[in-house]
Design a protein around this motif. Structure first.
Motif, PDB file in Angstrom:
ATOM      1  N   PRO A  73       0.740  -1.375   0.137  1.00  0.00           N
ATOM      2  CA  PRO A  73      -0.122  -0.201   0.027  1.00  0.00           C
ATOM      3  C   PRO A  73       0.767   1.384  -0.044  1.00  0.00           C
ATOM      4  O   PRO A  73       0.360   2.166  -0.688  1.00  0.00           O
ATOM      5  CB  PRO A  73      -0.914  -0.105   1.347  1.00  0.00           C
ATOM      6  CG  PRO A  73      -0.980  -1.490   1.523  1.00  0.00           C
ATOM      7  CD  PRO A  73       0.319  -2.047   1.235  1.00  0.00           C
ATOM      8  N   VAL A  74       2.002   1.148   0.608  1.00  0.00           N
ATOM      9  CA  VAL A  74       2.947   2.474   0.810  1.00  0.00           C
ATOM     10  C   VAL A  74       3.358   2.605  -0.877  1.00  0.00           C
ATOM     11  O   VAL A  74       3.529   3.796  -0.981  1.00  0.00           O
ATOM     12  CB  VAL A  74       3.997   2.315   1.674  1.00  0.00           C
ATOM     13  CG1 VAL A  74       5.092   3.256   1.503  1.00  0.00           C
ATOM     14  CG2 VAL A  74       3.401   2.289   3.269  1.00  0.00           C
ATOM     15  N   LEU A  75       3.756   1.453  -1.359  1.00  0.00           N
ATOM     16  CA  LEU A  75       4.630   1.835  -2.466  1.00  0.00           C
ATOM     17  C   LEU A  75       3.725   1.877  -3.637  1.00  0.00           C
ATOM     18  O   LEU A  75       3.668   2.959  -4.670  1.00  0.00           O
ATOM     19  CB  LEU A  75       5.099   0.400  -3.163  1.00  0.00           C
ATOM     20  CG  LEU A  75       6.211  -0.236  -2.098  1.00  0.00           C
ATOM     21  CD1 LEU A  75       6.891  -1.604  -2.665  1.00  0.00           C
ATOM     22  CD2 LEU A  75       7.638   0.802  -2.125  1.00  0.00           C
ATOM     23  N   CYS A  76       2.432   1.511  -3.778  1.00  0.00           N
ATOM     24  CA  CYS A  76       1.310   1.839  -4.596  1.00  0.00           C
ATOM     25  C   CYS A  76       0.943   3.347  -4.414  1.00  0.00           C
ATOM     26  O   CYS A  76       0.619   3.953  -5.530  1.00  0.00           O
ATOM     27  CB  CYS A  76       0.109   1.064  -4.384  1.00  0.00           C
ATOM     28  SG  CYS A  76       0.592  -0.871  -5.107  1.00  0.00           S
ATOM     29  N   GLY A  77       0.781   3.859  -3.010  1.00  0.00           N
ATOM     30  CA  GLY A  77       0.341   5.119  -2.808  1.00  0.00           C
ATOM     31  C   GLY A  77       1.369   5.886  -3.205  1.00  0.00           C
ATOM     32  O   GLY A  77       0.960   7.039  -3.823  1.00  0.00           O
ATOM     33  N   ALA A  78       2.567   5.773  -3.194  1.00  0.00           N
ATOM     34  CA  ALA A  78       3.985   6.383  -3.552  1.00  0.00           C
ATOM     35  C   ALA A  78       3.828   6.550  -5.349  1.00  0.00           C
ATOM     36  O   ALA A  78       4.011   7.847  -6.087  1.00  0.00           O
ATOM     37  CB  ALA A  78       5.125   5.852  -3.422  1.00  0.00           C
ATOM     38  N   LEU A  79       3.617   5.644  -5.825  1.00  0.00           N
ATOM     39  CA  LEU A  79       3.219   5.420  -7.311  1.00  0.00           C
ATOM     40  C   LEU A  79       2.354   6.411  -7.671  1.00  0.00           C
ATOM     41  O   LEU A  79       2.423   7.182  -8.799  1.00  0.00           O
ATOM     42  CB  LEU A  79       3.257   4.109  -7.692  1.00  0.00           C
ATOM     43  CG  LEU A  79       4.473   3.335  -7.810  1.00  0.00           C
ATOM     44  CD1 LEU A  79       4.252   1.808  -8.110  1.00  0.00           C
ATOM     45  CD2 LEU A  79       5.504   3.856  -8.857  1.00  0.00           C
ATOM     46  N   PHE A  80       1.151   6.275  -7.276  1.00  0.00           N
ATOM     47  CA  PHE A  80       0.017   7.128  -7.423  1.00  0.00           C
ATOM     48  C   PHE A  80       0.214   8.543  -7.291  1.00  0.00           C
ATOM     49  O   PHE A  80       0.070   9.580  -8.235  1.00  0.00           O
ATOM     50  CB  PHE A  80      -1.263   7.002  -6.505  1.00  0.00           C
ATOM     51  CG  PHE A  80      -2.543   7.778  -6.885  1.00  0.00           C
ATOM     52  CD1 PHE A  80      -3.043   7.298  -7.781  1.00  0.00           C
ATOM     53  CD2 PHE A  80      -2.813   8.561  -5.938  1.00  0.00           C
ATOM     54  CE1 PHE A  80      -4.439   8.068  -8.139  1.00  0.00           C
ATOM     55  CE2 PHE A  80      -4.060   9.358  -6.137  1.00  0.00           C
ATOM     56  CZ  PHE A  80      -4.690   9.099  -7.307  1.00  0.00           C
ATOM     57  N   VAL A  81       1.086   9.069  -6.184  1.00  0.00           N
ATOM     58  CA  VAL A  81       1.394  10.463  -5.955  1.00  0.00           C
ATOM     59  C   VAL A  81       2.428  10.827  -7.071  1.00  0.00           C
ATOM     60  O   VAL A  81       2.349  11.851  -7.498  1.00  0.00           O
ATOM     61  CB  VAL A  81       2.008  10.424  -4.726  1.00  0.00           C
ATOM     62  CG1 VAL A  81       2.831  12.046  -4.348  1.00  0.00           C
ATOM     63  CG2 VAL A  81       0.785  10.220  -3.397  1.00  0.00           C
ATOM     64  N   MET A  82       3.379   9.914  -7.461  1.00  0.00           N
ATOM     65  CA  MET A  82       4.124  10.252  -8.647  1.00  0.00           C
ATOM     66  C   MET A  82       3.464  10.462  -9.907  1.00  0.00           C
ATOM     67  O   MET A  82       3.710  11.386 -10.575  1.00  0.00           O
ATOM     68  CB  MET A  82       5.110   9.178  -8.840  1.00  0.00           C
ATOM     69  CG  MET A  82       6.319   9.048  -7.559  1.00  0.00           C
ATOM     70  SD  MET A  82       7.529   7.406  -7.878  1.00  0.00           S
ATOM     71  CE  MET A  82       7.970   8.221  -9.582  1.00  0.00           C
ATOM     72  N   GLY A  83       2.390   9.808  -9.956  1.00  0.00           N
ATOM     73  CA  GLY A  83       1.590   9.828 -11.525  1.00  0.00           C
ATOM     74  C   GLY A  83       0.989  11.188 -11.342  1.00  0.00           C
ATOM     75  O   GLY A  83       0.772  12.001 -12.578  1.00  0.00           O
ATOM     76  N   LEU A  84       0.248  11.729 -10.142  1.00  0.00           N
ATOM     77  CA  LEU A  84      -0.319  12.961  -9.909  1.00  0.00           C
ATOM     78  C   LEU A  84       0.851  14.052 -10.486  1.00  0.00           C
ATOM     79  O   LEU A  84       0.406  15.082 -10.939  1.00  0.00           O
ATOM     80  CB  LEU A  84      -0.704  13.192  -8.648  1.00  0.00           C
ATOM     81  CG  LEU A  84      -1.799  12.185  -8.217  1.00  0.00           C
ATOM     82  CD1 LEU A  84      -2.025  12.595  -6.723  1.00  0.00           C
ATOM     83  CD2 LEU A  84      -3.113  12.551  -8.927  1.00  0.00           C
ATOM     84  N   GLY A  85       1.899  13.817  -9.861  1.00  0.00           N
ATOM     85  CA  GLY A  85       3.017  14.949 -10.134  1.00  0.00           C
ATOM     86  C   GLY A  85       3.469  14.938 -11.616  1.00  0.00           C
ATOM     87  O   GLY A  85       3.526  16.263 -12.455  1.00  0.00           O
TER      88      GLY A  85
END
Length: 284
Positions: A158-170
């Motif tokens: 969940p931490v890694l997928c959340g980080a990837l989602f945030v990166m996608g937002l940026g």
């Protein structure tokens, strides 16, 4: 084409061969001969492009300060983003032992994040100066990237997928606005050449990022794995260091981004009646 394409291929081949010495970095003839010939061919291309009326890539467009700043920002950003894009699935495959399908699914949140912000960034690009939105988007992406600099062999998904989602937002709020800013500074007669220039710069940046970060990762693994008590943790640490390099590059991209327009500027694109238009541009 006969100068630039072989030149880039030989240069990247030389760079990617640095880590093939078996013990850390190796700068043998395979590296420096290929890289040197590649650089010479690229320099010959630059000379040819500046000396002909219809070059394959119009380097004279770099006289446009706004285009140059946007291109440099995009180039650094793409090196980090595209280079790391190769490493995310590698981490899930090699460290976490996932299947290829599962690795792809675990990376999907990044695309979902970009899907959320791209339409918003497109609307804001016509209303808010690029220099006010892109730095914020880059910082958002850097926040997601930072998580991967601390990655371990058992970091929760969940931490890694959340980080990837945030990166996608940026990412969704960065690439398209930068390209839009650059192309808005061109006249109607220049926009086709400008679009080609930025597309090629994007592809070159992705290739360089892939080669450089692959070399960094290979050297990290070669130095950490021999004698490691926990090979998976050693591999994860190598990935974390490599992600740190990409993270730093994202921060470096903030430097040229700081020079993007912070005030509303009119597009230079003109239609047949000399009226300002916002021409849609599709980027690969």
């Amino acid at each position: 084409m006969l100068l630039l394409s072989p030149g880039l291929a030989l240069f990247l081949f030389g760079v990617s061969s640095i880590a093939e010495g078996g013990e850390g970095a190796s700068f043998g003839p395979r590296v420096w001969v290929s890289a040197t010939i590649g650089v010479l061919l690229i320099l010959a291309f630059v000379r040819h492009a500046l000396g002909t009326d219809k070059p394959l890539i119009d380097l004279r467009l770099f006289r446009n300060r706004r285009l140059t700043i946007a291109t440099v920002a995009m180039f650094v950003f793409v090196i980090a983003f595209m280079g790391a894009g190769l490493l995310f699935p590698s981490y899930f495959l090699q460290v976490r032992g996932e299947t290829t399908l599962m690795a792809g699914l675990l990376i999907a949140p990044q695309g979902l994040g970009a899907m959320v912000t791209m339409p918003i960034a497109g609307v804001l690009a016509d209303k808010v100066p690029i220099g006010r939105t892109v730095p914020f988007a880059l910082l958002v992406m850097a926040a997601g990237f930072f998580v991967f600099t601390q990655v371990g062999a058992d970091t929760p998904y969940p931490v890694l997928c959340g980080a990837l989602f945030v990166m996608g937002l940026g990412m969704g709020g960065t690439m398209m606005p930068i390209m839009t800013s650059a192309l808005k500074s061109l006249t109607n007669a220049e926009v086709a050449r400008g679009s080609t220039l930025m597309n090629i710069v994007q592809q070159i940046g992705g290739s360089i990022g892939t080669a450089v970060l692959s070399v960094v990762l290979t050297n990290q693994l070669q130095s950490r794995l021999p004698g490691a008590e926990d090979p998976l943790e050693a591999m994860a640490a190598g990935f974390g260091t490599t992600f740190t390099v990409a993270f730093v590059l994202v921060l470096v991209a903030l430097v040229p981004v700081a020079f993007l327009p912070r005030k509303k500027e009119e597009s230079h694109l003109l239609d047949d009646e000399d009226g300002a238009v916002a021409a849609p541009v599709l980027m690969h």
